[in-house]
Write an enzyme that holds these catalytic residues in place. Sequence first.
Site, PDB file in Angstrom:
ATOM      1  N   ASP A  48       1.362  10.484  -2.211  1.00 18.15           N
ATOM      2  CA  ASP A  48       0.959   9.777  -3.424  1.00 18.15           C
ATOM      3  C   ASP A  48      -0.429  10.248  -3.845  1.00 18.15           C
ATOM      4  OD1 ASP A  48       0.704   7.507  -5.411  1.00 18.15           O
ATOM      5  OD2 ASP A  48       2.515   6.864  -4.377  1.00 18.15           O
TER       6      ASP A  48
ATOM      7  N   SER B 168       8.461   3.222  -8.433  1.00 19.20           N
ATOM      8  CA  SER B 168       7.396   3.565  -7.476  1.00 19.20           C
ATOM      9  C   SER B 168       7.103   2.417  -6.527  1.00 19.20           C
ATOM     10  CB  SER B 168       6.098   3.894  -8.221  1.00 19.20           C
ATOM     11  OG  SER B 168       6.055   5.226  -8.622  1.00 19.20           O
TER      12      SER B 168
ATOM     13  N   HIS C 135      -2.506   4.194  -7.544  1.00 17.26           N
ATOM     14  CA  HIS C 135      -1.068   4.197  -7.260  1.00 17.26           C
ATOM     15  C   HIS C 135      -0.791   4.353  -5.770  1.00 17.26           C
ATOM     16  CE1 HIS C 135       3.139   5.677  -7.476  1.00 17.26           C
ATOM     17  NE2 HIS C 135       3.195   5.107  -8.672  1.00 17.26           N
TER      18      HIS C 135
END
Length: 773
Positions: free
Chosen positions: A137, A549, A216
């Site tokens: 990520d 996600s 994220h």
Amino acid sequence: MAAFFSGFLSLLFVLCVSCGFLRAVSGDQTVKTFIFRVEAESKPSIFPTHYHWYSSEFTESSRILHVYDTVFHGFSASVSASDAAVLSKHPSVLAVFEDKRRELHTTRSPQFLGLRNQRGLWSESDYGSDVIIGVFDTGIWPERRSFSDLHLGPVPARWKGVCQTGVRFSAKNCNRKLVGARFFSKGLEAAARSAGPVGGINQTVEFMSPRDADGHGTHTASTAAGRHSFRASMEGYASGVAKGVAPKARLAVYKVCWKNSGCFDSDILAAFDAAVNDGVNIISISIGGGDGVASPYYLDPIAIGAYGAASRGVFVSSSAGNGGPDGMTVTNVAPWLVTVGAGTIDRSFPADVILGNGKRLKGVSLYSGAPLKHKMYPLVYPGKSGELSASLCMENSLNPNHVKGKIVICDRGSNPRVAKGLVVKKAGGIGMILANGAMNGEGLVGDAHLLPALSVGSDEGDAVKTYVSSTSNPTATIDFKGTLLGIKPAPVVASFSGRGPSGLNPEILKPDLIAPGVDILAAWTDAVGPTGLDSDSRKTEFNILSGTSMACPHVSGAAALLKSAHPSWSPAAIRSAMMTTARIIDNRNLPMIDEASGKPSTPYDFGAGHVNLDQAMDPGLIYDITNNDYINFLCAIGYGPKVIQVITRTPVNCPAKKPLPESLNYPSIAVLFPTSSKGPKSKTFIRTVTNVGQANAVYRPKIESPKGVTVTVKPAHLAFTEAVKKLSYVVTVTADPKNQVLGDSGAVFGSLTWTDGKHVVRSPILVTKFIPF
């Protein structure tokens, strides 16, 4: 002397070949990054390593970015297209593909999965303490409470990774929880050098280290394995105890995605290589193609890297993409990947629009600033002029004279939802109503807006616009209601969740399952505010995000728990346990619905169903799949031995009789009949189950045949003993494609369930038609 001359001649041959190929790397053509799959066994013994071979015979060392030797054999290098074409003719090169940019598929959810303290899977697995999850990520913000190693035991002895240091990231940032961290940027940097508009790494906002500048990665890592964090919330929303699915699992972070710059295949493949060598058990990758077009498996580095990992016993969980509600939008469809779609949980953040005529319309919001206190403001819809950019509230599209002091209606699409609010705020607007179009339907996600704002569904958006058009002085206000629990129905398939069928092989049902992916609270970076906008200066320990996600790391954490409880289970066995126990009903005991349409959802939307970990710990039977089974599948879809070797790393032989793709021992059953068939047609294939429950168990089938289809199963029961743990059965599906009436999704659905009175082992069945090539 003879040996000397033999060695000299070998060296001379290598040098001559090298001269021929190196001459290709010349000229002033545009340079791009290409990934070269090389037959490793072809390396001449004169070279001590593959790197020496590649840099001598294929291209200069300065052009090589990564050398791959674990999940993939070969290298990536920056060369021109014509150079790549010349190199592709080298007898040892099996495949060449251009580096591509990929995109991210952007506390209460563990309970919603069926996890409970001190009992069940959490207790049986010790919360996943001996399992290492590798997260691919944007990095991690290591100081968060979610990554504390308090009371954790020693790092598992098999861990061989490193804590790579860099900007604002030292060896002390790793601990017994965050056992390792790496970053990969060579592919991105090469793309930036060769094609300026792609954009490189902006070090004024990014960190050349595993530290997360985007948020994220921190969010997905803590969703999978965050520690218990008390008094957690996002500016008052979703307050309570935040925790990941596997709170004691260890984390290894592989930063392959960069703020505003995406993620490049060559870097992702390098991360797969490193993670498998490092000793991870699980890989969580919430990344996929940004163009909606699925590449063949042998040209897809995520599929290739995942095969290399899965073949070595590493479970790979991936996101299904956010291209829904349209069909055939699911991404990451290789059968050795676990493909996860998104559903809602039973928590919401409601907000209402109150119109001047007294009508109240429902929406959602995570706005946490000063409320409007029921004061009515003028209401305006810039899209009334017919100008698209104004209707979408694009940058510089709003006239301050028209919106100042007013609540503005903005249509969803094109630019980020929160960015629309910033445009309204800059133009002097008081608030925003963000209206879905027909494509998004009634699917809503909360956003941490910078001004009073909420999102409403397509119907409510139309109602607001109708009110504006029919009233001389329209007014409105927004009422924010905070956090609401116990929402029904839940789960609901999120409107954005990628849908089947698979664009590559519809014989394999994708997505595999769904997990919580809407309004998920998890840890956040200090580098940006909760909206991710540069102008958002707020700092928050946690943030609430939506997307597949967010669903993917739920399954990654679930896999860690199952691996901890059942160390001998293969990746396919873990997936099977989750799929065959998944639930297809919501908390009203009714079939799950599709958020976009409000109608019942189908296996093209949710796969086998929603993860239900309370049952997955003890599934009764599992459908296991070996590396050889995957090879037979690749043979079945028409790949030749050399193409398959690009994926598998080793030479293969296909069976003399070509197998059917749907004969792969998958926990779901997809049957395709050609539309040209005359009269009823049948397909027969075999499934094999392994008993992981009580030794002396007898299972009997229950069949729910798809409409207009006949399904039979032999034998009539499966009797297991201490000695007999594996048994096979034959499924025959009969249909008349000419008379088949398919639903809106283009398929009809049913199921096959085996039960011994305690365990319920369910496999979805779908039947559809296709036009033969």
